[in-house]
Design a protein around this motif. Structure first.
Motif: not given
Length: 370
Positions: A264-269, A291-292
């Motif tokens: 899964r791609v997590l975008v900060k904010g 990004v994580s």
């Protein structure tokens, strides 16, 4: 007579009808339900006599029509119909008595390969085979658990002609090592010795002997003439013993099963929620603050109601898993016997007897030479 299928014959009214019927009687042709109408005469007989009837009909020059009397019948009492019905029933029954496939489903391809090789070497079975040849679930489970001591349980499912073996590995536990050699290995509980895994020391008991709590299993002191040489005792001694456990659990339980892992791609904010992940990808320093990319391991909850039909498939595996987690690493439960079970008031309680194979050796420290 090989063909007794009933037929209806219709003859157009003619002056030769009566001689025609008399001729059939002379040739011993059975006639049933003879009806004289204004325009025709009808009667019933069987297909066996049709050739004779046609020869007589040509002699008297009559017009005749032939109909099957059983056209509207669902079932016809004929030889081929009976054979077809027998085959239609027999073939599924015979196929249901055959095992066509034995599959191994494990957490890794390597474990599947090892368990599959052990199953084939132990039982030497070739599919397709009769269900009578396949050993019982208890025998299959015991042999696999004895050969692979890193397994805690083997689930066995049968769907028609397919058998699925699902080996489950024991929970990983941190092993605390102590490099200091002990003087002796002493039994922590009573049991029947099954095998040794000794690096140092001298055995004081043999396989299949009964060891009692406090007995010296392996001595770290070897006598050489009048002298005693300290070599230390190190290793494991496994024994079988029976463990009786009582249980009381609600009949309605909630189970959590692991689902397929996914990235899964997590975008900060944007993604503010906290994510539990298995591992995280290393990203460049300029991209990591924003990004994580993580791998998630989701779980699925399902509520199951225990009943008498789920004792072997669900209740015993639950008790097995609970007991195996409370025992030391490398412990194997070979067999379980349900002593008693009682249902009532939304709970199930009883006692179960486990045949446990465990390392019963406990190192004791002492002065060298003692």
């Amino acid at each position: 007579m090989w063909n007794n299928r009933p037929i209806i014959i219709r003859i157009k009214r003619h002056e030769n009808v009566h001689p025609f019927i008399q001729a059939l009687h002379v040739q011993h042709v059975p006639l049933k339900r003879v009806v004289f109408r204004e325009q025709e005469v009808t009667f019933e007989t069987t297909m066996h006599y049709l050739p004779k009837i046609r020869r007589v009909r040509r002699h008297f020059r009559l017009k005749m029509a032939v109909y099957y009397a059983d056209e509207l019948q669902v079932f016809r009492a004929q030889l081929w119909t009976l054979l077809g019905l027998a085959m239609m029933v027999a073939i599924p029954l015979l196929c249901a008595q055959v095992i066509w496939r034995v599959d191994i489903e494990a957490a890794s391809p390597e474990l599947e390969q090892r368990v599959g090789n052990t199953f084939q070497e132990t039982f030497q079975l070739e599919t397709p085979m009769s269900k009578k040849i396949l050993p019982s679930d208890a025998v299959i489970r015991q042999k696999l658990l004895e050969a692979h001591r890193d397994l805690s349980w083997v689930h066995i499912e049968k769907h028609g002609g397919r058998v699925i073996l699902r080996p489950q590995e024991s929970p990983k536990q941190t092993k605390i090592t102590n490099e200091k050699l002990a003087s002796h290995l002493v039994a922590t509980k009573s049991g029947v010795i099954t095998h040794f895994n000794i690096q140092n020391g001298e055995r004081k008991i043999s396989v299949n002997d009964t060891a009692y709590e406090g007995d010296v299993l392996v001595s770290g002191v070897i006598e050489s003439g009048t002298d005693q040489v300290f070599v230390g005792a190190k290793g494991e001694v496994y024994a079988d013993y029976w463990l009786e456990c009582s249980f009381k659990i609600p009949t309605k339980i909630t189970l959590e099963t692991l689902q397929q892992k996914q990235w899964r791609v997590l975008v900060k904010g944007i993604h503010q929620e906290k994510i539990d992940y298995v591992q995280k990808k290393d990203l460049p320093n300029w991209l990591d603050p924003y990004v994580s990319i993580v791998e998630e391991q989701n779980t699925k909850k399902m509520q199951v109601e225990l009943d008498k039909s789920k004792v072997d498939s669900l209740l015993l595996p639950l008790l097995h898993e609970k007991v195996i987690r409370s025992l030391p690493a490398k412990t194997v439960i070979k067999k379980e016997n349900l002593l008693q079970v009682k249902w009532g008031n939304g709970t199930v309680e009883g006692k179960v007897l486990f045949l446990v194979n465990e390392n019963i050796a406990n190192p004791i420290q002492g002065q060298q030479g003692e």
